[in-house]
Design a protein around this motif. Sequence first.
Motif, mmCIF file in Angstrom:
data_model
loop_
_atom_site.group_PDB
_atom_site.id
_atom_site.type_symbol
_atom_site.label_atom_id
_atom_site.label_comp_id
_atom_site.label_asym_id
_atom_site.label_seq_id
_atom_site.Cartn_x
_atom_site.Cartn_y
_atom_site.Cartn_z
ATOM 1 N N ASP A 1 32.570 24.562 -6.652
ATOM 2 C CA ASP A 1 33.110 23.307 -6.499
ATOM 3 C C ASP A 1 34.465 23.317 -6.076
ATOM 4 O O ASP A 1 34.952 22.457 -5.061
ATOM 5 N N PHE A 2 35.370 24.300 -6.184
ATOM 6 C CA PHE A 2 36.414 24.394 -5.425
ATOM 7 C C PHE A 2 36.367 24.682 -4.061
ATOM 8 O O PHE A 2 37.006 24.199 -3.115
ATOM 9 N N LEU A 3 35.336 25.502 -3.719
ATOM 10 C CA LEU A 3 34.887 25.859 -2.236
ATOM 11 C C LEU A 3 34.438 24.790 -1.395
ATOM 12 O O LEU A 3 34.909 24.695 -0.307
ATOM 13 N N PHE A 4 34.214 23.859 -1.811
ATOM 14 C CA PHE A 4 33.565 22.483 -1.285
ATOM 15 C C PHE A 4 34.918 21.792 -0.742
ATOM 16 O O PHE A 4 34.816 20.981 0.213
ATOM 17 N N THR B 1 39.063 13.484 1.700
ATOM 18 C CA THR B 1 39.678 14.688 0.937
ATOM 19 C C THR B 1 38.773 15.078 -0.229
ATOM 20 O O THR B 1 38.747 16.407 -0.551
ATOM 21 N N GLU B 2 38.519 14.176 -0.954
ATOM 22 C CA GLU B 2 37.561 14.346 -2.140
ATOM 23 C C GLU B 2 35.850 14.660 -1.696
ATOM 24 O O GLU B 2 35.547 13.754 -0.988
ATOM 25 N N PRO B 3 35.454 15.575 -2.121
ATOM 26 C CA PRO B 3 33.861 15.916 -1.567
ATOM 27 C C PRO B 3 33.238 14.663 -2.341
ATOM 28 O O PRO B 3 33.254 14.066 -3.603
ATOM 29 N N GLU B 4 32.320 13.861 -1.567
ATOM 30 C CA GLU B 4 31.433 12.902 -1.968
ATOM 31 C C GLU B 4 30.240 13.531 -2.517
ATOM 32 O O GLU B 4 29.197 13.403 -2.030
ATOM 33 N N LEU C 1 24.703 29.093 -11.957
ATOM 34 C CA LEU C 1 25.448 28.737 -13.212
ATOM 35 C C LEU C 1 26.553 29.429 -13.042
ATOM 36 O O LEU C 1 27.767 28.948 -13.915
ATOM 37 N N VAL C 2 26.675 30.635 -12.987
ATOM 38 C CA VAL C 2 27.832 31.518 -13.384
ATOM 39 C C VAL C 2 29.032 31.455 -12.369
ATOM 40 O O VAL C 2 30.092 31.122 -12.837
ATOM 41 N N PHE C 3 28.880 30.589 -11.186
ATOM 42 C CA PHE C 3 30.127 30.277 -10.101
ATOM 43 C C PHE C 3 30.149 28.970 -9.940
ATOM 44 O O PHE C 3 30.751 28.731 -8.815
ATOM 45 N N LYS C 4 29.668 28.084 -10.751
ATOM 46 C CA LYS C 4 29.618 26.745 -10.744
ATOM 47 C C LYS C 4 30.940 26.148 -10.313
ATOM 48 O O LYS C 4 31.284 25.431 -9.304
#
Length: 194
Positions: free
Chosen positions: A118-121, A37-40, A111-114
């Motif tokens: 992360d959420f999208l992954f 469930t957590e991105p590796e 950089l702007v949408f980092k």
Amino acid sequence: MDAIQAAVLGFIQGLTEFLPVSSSGHLVLFQNLFGLTEPELLFDICLHVGTLIAVCVVFWRDIWAVLAAFVSLPSLKKEAGSWSKLFAQNESIRLSCLIVVGSIPTVFLGLVFKEMVDFLFGSVAIVGVMLLTTGFVLWFPKNAKTTGRTLEQMSFKDVLIIGFVQGLAIIPGISRSGSTISMALYLGIDRRLA
């Protein structure tokens, strides 16, 4: 993550990285399939470093030509007489300058949408929609008229547009190679160069 899952994910990365499909999107799907469930993130980075090494091995001549041109930049500039003549005459310098300029939008978007990326992954639904988007992006230039523009005919505007599209590929499911090749073809750039 066990060894079999790691091997399968490594295989998926190796298979999808050199195709115009999103390797990151496929990794998200398979990690979800394995119940991870957590991105590796560290594992994904290791997979991409492995891919980077493979790319460097395959394209070592091109990379060496660009590096050699940069090392000899002062003497090349002296021979050419001006930066604009050097840019026009030396294909390795031109290509490397265009790559640097084309990377600016990608770095900016990253950089702007980092935090959002992360959420999208973690969202399989978004990855699925983005994989469909990649399919459309690959299909879109099919009917575009490719005029076969060469490296000498590419402008900074072209590479900024291509760089912006490449920057969108920070979203898992959007293919970096697929989006940049498709946009280059849509802009009329030679198919092999794209």
